[in-house]
Scaffold this motif. Structure first.
Motif, mmCIF file in Angstrom:
data_model
loop_
_atom_site.group_PDB
_atom_site.id
_atom_site.type_symbol
_atom_site.label_atom_id
_atom_site.label_comp_id
_atom_site.label_asym_id
_atom_site.label_seq_id
_atom_site.Cartn_x
_atom_site.Cartn_y
_atom_site.Cartn_z
ATOM 1 N N ARG A 159 47.267 59.515 24.712
ATOM 2 C CA ARG A 159 45.835 59.590 24.400
ATOM 3 C C ARG A 159 44.964 59.302 25.610
ATOM 4 N NH1 ARG A 159 44.225 56.247 19.473
ATOM 5 N NH2 ARG A 159 44.608 54.675 21.026
ATOM 6 N N ASN A 160 45.580 59.180 26.803
ATOM 7 C CA ASN A 160 44.857 58.862 28.026
ATOM 8 C C ASN A 160 44.054 57.565 27.876
ATOM 9 O OD1 ASN A 160 44.166 59.256 30.703
ATOM 10 N ND2 ASN A 160 42.360 60.476 30.207
ATOM 11 N N LEU A 161 44.679 56.576 27.260
ATOM 12 C CA LEU A 161 44.050 55.279 27.010
ATOM 13 C C LEU A 161 44.637 54.269 27.993
ATOM 14 C CD1 LEU A 161 42.494 53.817 24.272
ATOM 15 C CD2 LEU A 161 44.644 52.611 24.505
ATOM 16 N N TRP A 162 43.809 53.766 28.873
ATOM 17 C CA TRP A 162 44.216 52.798 29.899
ATOM 18 C C TRP A 162 43.133 51.734 29.987
ATOM 19 C CZ3 TRP A 162 48.984 54.039 31.346
ATOM 20 C CH2 TRP A 162 49.360 55.374 31.289
ATOM 21 N N ARG A 163 43.299 50.619 29.325
ATOM 22 C CA ARG A 163 42.273 49.568 29.291
ATOM 23 C C ARG A 163 42.834 48.231 29.778
ATOM 24 N NH1 ARG A 163 39.284 53.288 29.000
ATOM 25 N NH2 ARG A 163 38.228 54.045 27.164
ATOM 26 N N PHE A 164 41.991 47.466 30.456
ATOM 27 C CA PHE A 164 42.369 46.113 30.860
ATOM 28 C C PHE A 164 41.329 45.128 30.351
ATOM 29 C CE2 PHE A 164 39.406 47.174 34.227
ATOM 30 C CZ PHE A 164 38.763 45.983 34.499
ATOM 31 N N TYR A 165 41.756 43.883 30.214
ATOM 32 C CA TYR A 165 40.882 42.817 29.767
ATOM 33 C C TYR A 165 41.400 41.544 30.414
ATOM 34 C CZ TYR A 165 37.851 40.293 26.526
ATOM 35 O OH TYR A 165 36.878 39.518 25.974
ATOM 36 N N MET A 166 40.546 40.833 31.132
ATOM 37 C CA MET A 166 40.970 39.623 31.805
ATOM 38 C C MET A 166 39.932 38.522 31.586
ATOM 39 S SD MET A 166 42.034 38.965 35.791
ATOM 40 C CE MET A 166 40.597 39.787 36.393
ATOM 41 N N ILE A 167 40.427 37.339 31.321
ATOM 42 C CA ILE A 167 39.583 36.154 31.208
ATOM 43 C C ILE A 167 40.091 35.169 32.255
ATOM 44 C CG2 ILE A 167 38.766 34.273 29.746
ATOM 45 C CD1 ILE A 167 39.651 35.973 27.320
ATOM 46 N N GLU A 168 39.203 34.689 33.092
ATOM 47 C CA GLU A 168 39.615 33.694 34.078
ATOM 48 C C GLU A 168 38.576 32.585 34.152
ATOM 49 O OE1 GLU A 168 40.109 35.538 37.871
ATOM 50 O OE2 GLU A 168 38.099 36.364 37.890
ATOM 51 N N ALA A 169 39.054 31.401 34.419
ATOM 52 C CA ALA A 169 38.157 30.250 34.543
ATOM 53 C C ALA A 169 38.452 29.539 35.855
ATOM 54 C CB ALA A 169 38.357 29.293 33.381
ATOM 55 N N GLU A 170 37.400 29.086 36.496
ATOM 56 C CA GLU A 170 37.548 28.330 37.738
ATOM 57 C C GLU A 170 36.406 27.341 37.851
ATOM 58 O OE1 GLU A 170 37.573 31.310 40.759
ATOM 59 O OE2 GLU A 170 35.432 31.661 40.643
ATOM 60 N N ARG A 171 36.605 26.354 38.674
ATOM 61 C CA ARG A 171 35.568 25.348 38.909
ATOM 62 C C ARG A 171 34.761 25.734 40.145
ATOM 63 N NH1 ARG A 171 35.307 21.426 35.464
ATOM 64 N NH2 ARG A 171 37.163 20.886 34.302
ATOM 65 N N ASP A 172 33.452 25.470 40.078
ATOM 66 C CA ASP A 172 32.603 25.750 41.240
ATOM 67 C C ASP A 172 32.419 24.480 42.069
ATOM 68 O OD1 ASP A 172 30.751 24.229 39.879
ATOM 69 O OD2 ASP A 172 29.308 25.843 39.606
ATOM 70 N N LEU A 173 31.567 24.560 43.072
ATOM 71 C CA LEU A 173 31.342 23.412 43.952
ATOM 72 C C LEU A 173 30.744 22.208 43.232
ATOM 73 C CD1 LEU A 173 29.956 25.225 47.103
ATOM 74 C CD2 LEU A 173 32.149 24.058 46.884
ATOM 75 N N PHE A 174 30.068 22.459 42.110
ATOM 76 C CA PHE A 174 29.422 21.377 41.355
ATOM 77 C C PHE A 174 30.290 20.894 40.208
ATOM 78 C CE2 PHE A 174 26.148 24.137 43.154
ATOM 79 C CZ PHE A 174 25.563 23.234 44.025
ATOM 80 N N ASP A 175 31.563 21.336 40.185
ATOM 81 C CA ASP A 175 32.556 20.948 39.190
ATOM 82 C C ASP A 175 32.258 21.500 37.793
ATOM 83 O OD1 ASP A 175 35.080 19.803 39.041
ATOM 84 O OD2 ASP A 175 34.309 17.996 38.079
ATOM 85 N N ASP A 176 31.365 22.502 37.716
ATOM 86 C CA ASP A 176 31.161 23.202 36.449
ATOM 87 C C ASP A 176 32.264 24.238 36.290
ATOM 88 O OD1 ASP A 176 28.794 21.906 35.682
ATOM 89 O OD2 ASP A 176 27.585 23.277 36.896
#
Length: 92
Positions: free
Chosen positions: A17-34
């Motif tokens: 069906r020519n279906l090529w999908r991606f989904y990514m969730i990533e988390a990281e801390r910034d300089l202010f620790d958020d």
């Protein structure tokens, strides 16, 4: 302390069906620790879309991730195919 906290990568592929999908969730801390939670999604091989959320703590980040993954559970209804754990190669 900056650095990646976690990353989840999902793919949905159906060459017929020519279906090529991606989904990514990533988390990281910034300089202010958020915590910064980024959602990337789209067609494999493209830049796709990105949504960024800044959250105050790990509990809020986990609530956001759970909500995103719950939405992914409806993928078979919306795109006709669920996600796969193994990778997809568009060149196949």
């Amino acid at each position: 302390m900056m650095g990646e906290v976690f990353r989840i990568e999902l793919q949905a592929c159906d060459p017929a069906r020519n279906l090529w999908r991606f989904y990514m969730i990533e988390a990281e801390r910034d300089l202010f620790d958020d915590l910064i939670v980024r959602l990337h999604y789209g067609r494999i091989g493209t830049r796709g879309q990105t949504k960024t959320h800044i959250v105050a703590d790990t509990a809020e980040a986990m609530r956001l991730v759970r909500a995103c993954l719950k939405r992914r559970q409806s993928a078979p209804k919306r795109i006709g195919m669920g996600d796969r754990k193994d990778s997809c190669d568009p060149g196949q």
